[in-house]
Write a protein that holds these residues in place. Structure first.
Motif, PDB file in Angstrom:
ATOM      1  N   LEU A 138      45.540  60.206  32.034  1.00 28.68           N
ATOM      2  CA  LEU A 138      45.626  59.016  32.888  1.00 28.68           C
ATOM      3  C   LEU A 138      46.670  59.319  33.960  1.00 28.68           C
ATOM      4  O   LEU A 138      47.848  59.506  33.638  1.00 28.68           O
ATOM      5  CB  LEU A 138      46.034  57.786  32.079  1.00 28.68           C
ATOM      6  N   THR A 139      46.251  59.370  35.230  1.00 26.13           N
ATOM      7  CA  THR A 139      47.196  59.769  36.281  1.00 26.13           C
ATOM      8  C   THR A 139      48.227  58.690  36.577  1.00 26.13           C
ATOM      9  O   THR A 139      49.291  58.987  37.124  1.00 26.13           O
ATOM     10  CB  THR A 139      46.484  60.129  37.596  1.00 26.13           C
ATOM     11  N   HIS A 140      47.911  57.441  36.280  1.00 23.30           N
ATOM     12  CA  HIS A 140      48.861  56.331  36.438  1.00 23.30           C
ATOM     13  C   HIS A 140      48.218  55.070  35.891  1.00 23.30           C
ATOM     14  O   HIS A 140      47.102  55.095  35.388  1.00 23.30           O
ATOM     15  CB  HIS A 140      49.302  56.161  37.890  1.00 23.30           C
ATOM     16  N   MET A 141      48.916  53.947  36.007  1.00 23.13           N
ATOM     17  CA  MET A 141      48.526  52.731  35.277  1.00 23.13           C
ATOM     18  C   MET A 141      47.344  51.982  35.871  1.00 23.13           C
ATOM     19  O   MET A 141      46.783  51.113  35.216  1.00 23.13           O
ATOM     20  CB  MET A 141      49.712  51.777  35.233  1.00 23.13           C
ATOM     21  N   THR A 224      53.291  54.391  41.962  1.00 24.56           N
ATOM     22  CA  THR A 224      53.628  53.437  40.890  1.00 24.56           C
ATOM     23  C   THR A 224      54.826  54.032  40.142  1.00 24.56           C
ATOM     24  O   THR A 224      55.417  55.017  40.591  1.00 24.56           O
ATOM     25  CB  THR A 224      52.469  53.250  39.883  1.00 24.56           C
ATOM     26  N   ASP A 225      55.096  53.474  38.986  1.00 21.19           N
ATOM     27  CA  ASP A 225      56.164  54.008  38.148  1.00 21.19           C
ATOM     28  C   ASP A 225      55.578  54.763  36.951  1.00 21.19           C
ATOM     29  O   ASP A 225      56.202  54.834  35.899  1.00 21.19           O
ATOM     30  CB  ASP A 225      57.074  52.871  37.680  1.00 21.19           C
ATOM     31  N   SER A 226      54.360  55.315  37.112  1.00 21.43           N
ATOM     32  CA  SER A 226      53.778  56.072  35.995  1.00 21.43           C
ATOM     33  C   SER A 226      52.874  57.192  36.503  1.00 21.43           C
ATOM     34  O   SER A 226      51.919  57.563  35.844  1.00 21.43           O
ATOM     35  CB  SER A 226      52.986  55.129  35.075  1.00 21.43           C
ATOM     36  N   ASP A 227      53.195  57.727  37.685  1.00 22.33           N
ATOM     37  CA  ASP A 227      52.342  58.755  38.291  1.00 22.33           C
ATOM     38  C   ASP A 227      52.584  60.136  37.682  1.00 22.33           C
ATOM     39  O   ASP A 227      53.720  60.500  37.375  1.00 22.33           O
ATOM     40  CB  ASP A 227      52.637  58.875  39.793  1.00 22.33           C
ATOM     41  N   LEU A 228      51.517  60.900  37.565  1.00 23.15           N
ATOM     42  CA  LEU A 228      51.654  62.324  37.250  1.00 23.15           C
ATOM     43  C   LEU A 228      50.550  63.106  37.946  1.00 23.15           C
ATOM     44  O   LEU A 228      49.523  62.543  38.331  1.00 23.15           O
ATOM     45  CB  LEU A 228      51.654  62.586  35.735  1.00 23.15           C
ATOM     46  N   THR A 229      50.803  64.412  38.145  1.00 24.35           N
ATOM     47  CA  THR A 229      49.794  65.293  38.733  1.00 24.35           C
ATOM     48  C   THR A 229      49.294  66.272  37.679  1.00 24.35           C
ATOM     49  O   THR A 229      49.971  66.513  36.670  1.00 24.35           O
ATOM     50  CB  THR A 229      50.373  66.109  39.907  1.00 24.35           C
ATOM     51  N   VAL A 230      48.121  66.827  37.925  1.00 23.86           N
ATOM     52  CA  VAL A 230      47.503  67.788  37.010  1.00 23.86           C
ATOM     53  C   VAL A 230      47.045  69.003  37.814  1.00 23.86           C
ATOM     54  O   VAL A 230      46.260  68.863  38.753  1.00 23.86           O
ATOM     55  CB  VAL A 230      46.278  67.174  36.292  1.00 23.86           C
ATOM     56  N   ARG A 231      47.560  70.167  37.442  1.00 20.58           N
ATOM     57  CA  ARG A 231      47.151  71.402  38.124  1.00 20.58           C
ATOM     58  C   ARG A 231      46.396  72.298  37.148  1.00 20.58           C
ATOM     59  O   ARG A 231      46.812  72.498  36.016  1.00 20.58           O
ATOM     60  CB  ARG A 231      48.394  72.146  38.635  1.00 20.58           C
ATOM     61  N   ASP A 232      45.277  72.834  37.617  1.00 17.49           N
ATOM     62  CA  ASP A 232      44.458  73.732  36.800  1.00 17.49           C
ATOM     63  C   ASP A 232      44.873  75.175  37.070  1.00 17.49           C
ATOM     64  O   ASP A 232      44.823  75.634  38.217  1.00 17.49           O
ATOM     65  CB  ASP A 232      42.980  73.508  37.161  1.00 17.49           C
ATOM     66  N   THR A 249      43.347  52.866  52.463  1.00 15.11           N
ATOM     67  CA  THR A 249      44.759  52.654  52.805  1.00 15.11           C
ATOM     68  C   THR A 249      45.658  52.789  51.569  1.00 15.11           C
ATOM     69  O   THR A 249      45.385  52.169  50.539  1.00 15.11           O
ATOM     70  CB  THR A 249      44.949  51.255  53.426  1.00 15.11           C
ATOM     71  N   PRO A 250      46.721  53.589  51.653  1.00 13.59           N
ATOM     72  CA  PRO A 250      47.630  53.761  50.509  1.00 13.59           C
ATOM     73  C   PRO A 250      48.231  52.421  50.065  1.00 13.59           C
ATOM     74  O   PRO A 250      48.552  51.568  50.902  1.00 13.59           O
ATOM     75  CB  PRO A 250      48.734  54.669  51.057  1.00 13.59           C
ATOM     76  N   VAL A 251      48.407  52.268  48.755  1.00 15.49           N
ATOM     77  CA  VAL A 251      48.975  51.043  48.189  1.00 15.49           C
ATOM     78  C   VAL A 251      50.353  51.364  47.622  1.00 15.49           C
ATOM     79  O   VAL A 251      50.485  52.246  46.770  1.00 15.49           O
ATOM     80  CB  VAL A 251      48.063  50.507  47.059  1.00 15.49           C
ATOM     81  N   VAL A 252      51.374  50.651  48.096  1.00  9.86           N
ATOM     82  CA  VAL A 252      52.736  50.865  47.594  1.00  9.86           C
ATOM     83  C   VAL A 252      52.970  49.912  46.419  1.00  9.86           C
ATOM     84  O   VAL A 252      53.115  48.705  46.605  1.00  9.86           O
ATOM     85  CB  VAL A 252      53.788  50.611  48.697  1.00  9.86           C
ATOM     86  N   ASP A 253      52.978  50.448  45.205  1.00 11.14           N
ATOM     87  CA  ASP A 253      53.186  49.623  44.012  1.00 11.14           C
ATOM     88  C   ASP A 253      54.324  50.208  43.164  1.00 11.14           C
ATOM     89  O   ASP A 253      54.420  49.930  41.974  1.00 11.14           O
ATOM     90  CB  ASP A 253      51.877  49.563  43.206  1.00 11.14           C
ATOM     91  N   GLY A 254      55.142  51.058  43.810  1.00 11.21           N
ATOM     92  CA  GLY A 254      56.266  51.682  43.100  1.00 11.21           C
ATOM     93  C   GLY A 254      57.469  51.670  44.011  1.00 11.21           C
ATOM     94  O   GLY A 254      58.201  50.686  44.078  1.00 11.21           O
ATOM     95  N   SER A 255      57.642  52.772  44.768  1.00 13.06           N
ATOM     96  CA  SER A 255      58.779  52.877  45.687  1.00 13.06           C
ATOM     97  C   SER A 255      58.351  53.642  46.935  1.00 13.06           C
ATOM     98  O   SER A 255      57.924  54.802  46.840  1.00 13.06           O
ATOM     99  CB  SER A 255      59.932  53.610  45.001  1.00 13.06           C
ATOM    100  N   LEU A 256      58.497  53.001  48.096  1.00 16.40           N
ATOM    101  CA  LEU A 256      58.181  53.680  49.356  1.00 16.40           C
ATOM    102  C   LEU A 256      59.102  54.884  49.548  1.00 16.40           C
ATOM    103  O   LEU A 256      58.662  55.981  49.910  1.00 16.40           O
ATOM    104  CB  LEU A 256      58.320  52.694  50.526  1.00 16.40           C
ATOM    105  N   LYS A 257      60.384  54.680  49.285  1.00 22.84           N
ATOM    106  CA  LYS A 257      61.339  55.789  49.430  1.00 22.84           C
ATOM    107  C   LYS A 257      60.982  56.933  48.482  1.00 22.84           C
ATOM    108  O   LYS A 257      60.937  58.102  48.877  1.00 22.84           O
ATOM    109  CB  LYS A 257      62.761  55.289  49.153  1.00 22.84           C
ATOM    110  N   GLY A 258      60.722  56.581  47.228  1.00 20.97           N
ATOM    111  CA  GLY A 258      60.369  57.610  46.248  1.00 20.97           C
ATOM    112  C   GLY A 258      59.105  58.359  46.633  1.00 20.97           C
ATOM    113  O   GLY A 258      58.989  59.578  46.431  1.00 20.97           O
ATOM    114  N   TRP A 259      58.163  57.616  47.215  1.00 19.56           N
ATOM    115  CA  TRP A 259      56.883  58.229  47.582  1.00 19.56           C
ATOM    116  C   TRP A 259      57.081  59.215  48.734  1.00 19.56           C
ATOM    117  O   TRP A 259      56.562  60.334  48.719  1.00 19.56           O
ATOM    118  CB  TRP A 259      55.884  57.134  47.952  1.00 19.56           C
TER     119      TRP A 259
END
Ligand SMILES: [Zn+2]
Length: 350
Positions: A138-141, A224-232, A249-259
């Motif tokens: 699950l890449t995020h919530m 968001t506050d639960s993102d992860l990436t997956v590399r093959d 359009t991107p949705v900011v549901d975590g932190s703009l600064k963090g993103w």
């Protein structure tokens, strides 16, 4: 291969019925499926008390609806979601989903936006491979990515997510279970139960599929506050989940600064599969438009704050300032207004 198809109707509206695929009775032939069918259907209905069973049958896998997947790198298959927000027309099928074929098992990157889509992804996988399925990452919530997870849990798959995801889902599950059927249609959502992971990770982890590994990397608070990436490892393909949007359009549901901080780090990847929008040949190609959008959002919100504007006048001012960037983005006005409010709340105390 044969699968069990149960026709289930909403207890609240017996005329609203849909076929559900139950992976628990997956069998090599018709006889074996029928031997499992009664018990599998009863157990499933007991776990889904909002539905009643009307009919059931075992059928060849070819009779089950399957998502159309395209192979973007050797053994890496992608379902391309609709570049739109949730609607009855797209039935919630808006996120990109991934399937990675290992020698020993098959991984899934996001199981889809409803039970029905998870079943169709499962059927598409079973047309490619009869190997055990899992991990399902699950890449995020967000539910457009994860609402199909229960199908894979029933198939015996391990469901893996960031350690922050269960709490985030817990806080929103009831709201989503009510709002999403209203957005996509009660029948498109029928039978969907929002489940979380069976295992969480608190740091980077490598998962072995046999002949190739997947590198999971949690990101700090960003989309968001639960993102992860997956590399093959075998192809270099990078699944970013919604850390990258293209087209929608991107949705900011975590932190703009963090993103923006995350975007400034090197990530590589080729190809890069964003959470929404077309697959890109490189990270630079995948991220350029989103980087411009988020940087402009930060500038516009900062300008509104510097001018002493309150939230109610800042949101239209930011949306107006962002107007020139609208080209190429779906659902631009509504999402940008929400993002302006979210960024304002975040930056107000900087
Ligand atoms: Zn998302």
């Amino acid at each position: 291969m044969h699968v069990l198809i149960l026709t289930a109707c909403l207890a609240a509206d017996p005329s609203a019925c849909a076929d559900r695929l139950l992976p628990a009775a997956e069998s090599p032939d018709m006889g074996a499926c029928e031997a499992l069918a009664g018990e599998a259907a009863a157990a499933w209905l007991a776990a889904h008390p909002d539905l009643t069973g009307r009919d059931r049958r075992c059928a060849p896998l070819s009779e089950a609806p399957a998502l159309e997947l395209s192979e973007v790198a050797a053994g890496v298959h992608v379902y391309r979601g609709a570049d739109a927000q949730l609607s009855p027309e797209n039935g919630g099928r808006i996120a990109n989903l991934g399937v990675i074929l290992g020698r020993d098992r098959v991984a899934v990157i996001d199981p889809g936006g409803s039970r029905a889509q998870g079943e169709a992804l499962y059927a598409a996988i079973r047309r490619l491979s009869d190997k055990p399925i899992g991990p399902v990452v699950l890449t995020h919530m967000h539910p457009d990515h994860i609402a199909g997870a229960e199908v894979f849990a029933e198939a015996g798959a391990e469901i893996v997510a960031d350690a922050r995801l269960p709490e985030a889902l817990e806080l929103r599950r009831d709201t989503w279970a009510e709002s999403i059927p209203a957005q996509i249609g009660a029948d498109a959502w029928a039978g969907t139960v929002l489940i979380g992971p069976t295992r969480t990770i608190a740091g980077p982890e490598v998962l072995d599929l046999g002949g190739r590994t997947l590198e999971l990397t949690p990101a700090p608070r960003a989309h968001t506050d639960s993102d992860l990436t997956v590399r093959d490892s075998a192809t270099g393909a990078l699944f970013t989940g919604d850390l990258l949007f293209r087209g929608l359009t991107p949705v900011v549901d975590g932190s703009l600064k963090g993103w923006l901080d995350w975007l400034a780090q090197p990530h590589g990847g080729a190809p890069v599969i964003p959470g929404h929008g077309p697959v890109a040949a490189s990270f630079a190609e995948a991220s350029a438009a989103q980087q411009s959008y988020l940087a402009a959002l930060r500038e516009a919100v900062r300008a509104a704050l510097d001018a002493g504007q309150g939230l109610s006048s800042a949101v239209p001012a930011v949306a107006g300032a962002m107007g020139p960037l609208a080209g190429g983005w779906a659902d631009y006005q509504a999402t940008t207004a929400r993002n302006a409010a979210a960024a304002y709340a975040e930056m107000e105390w900087d």
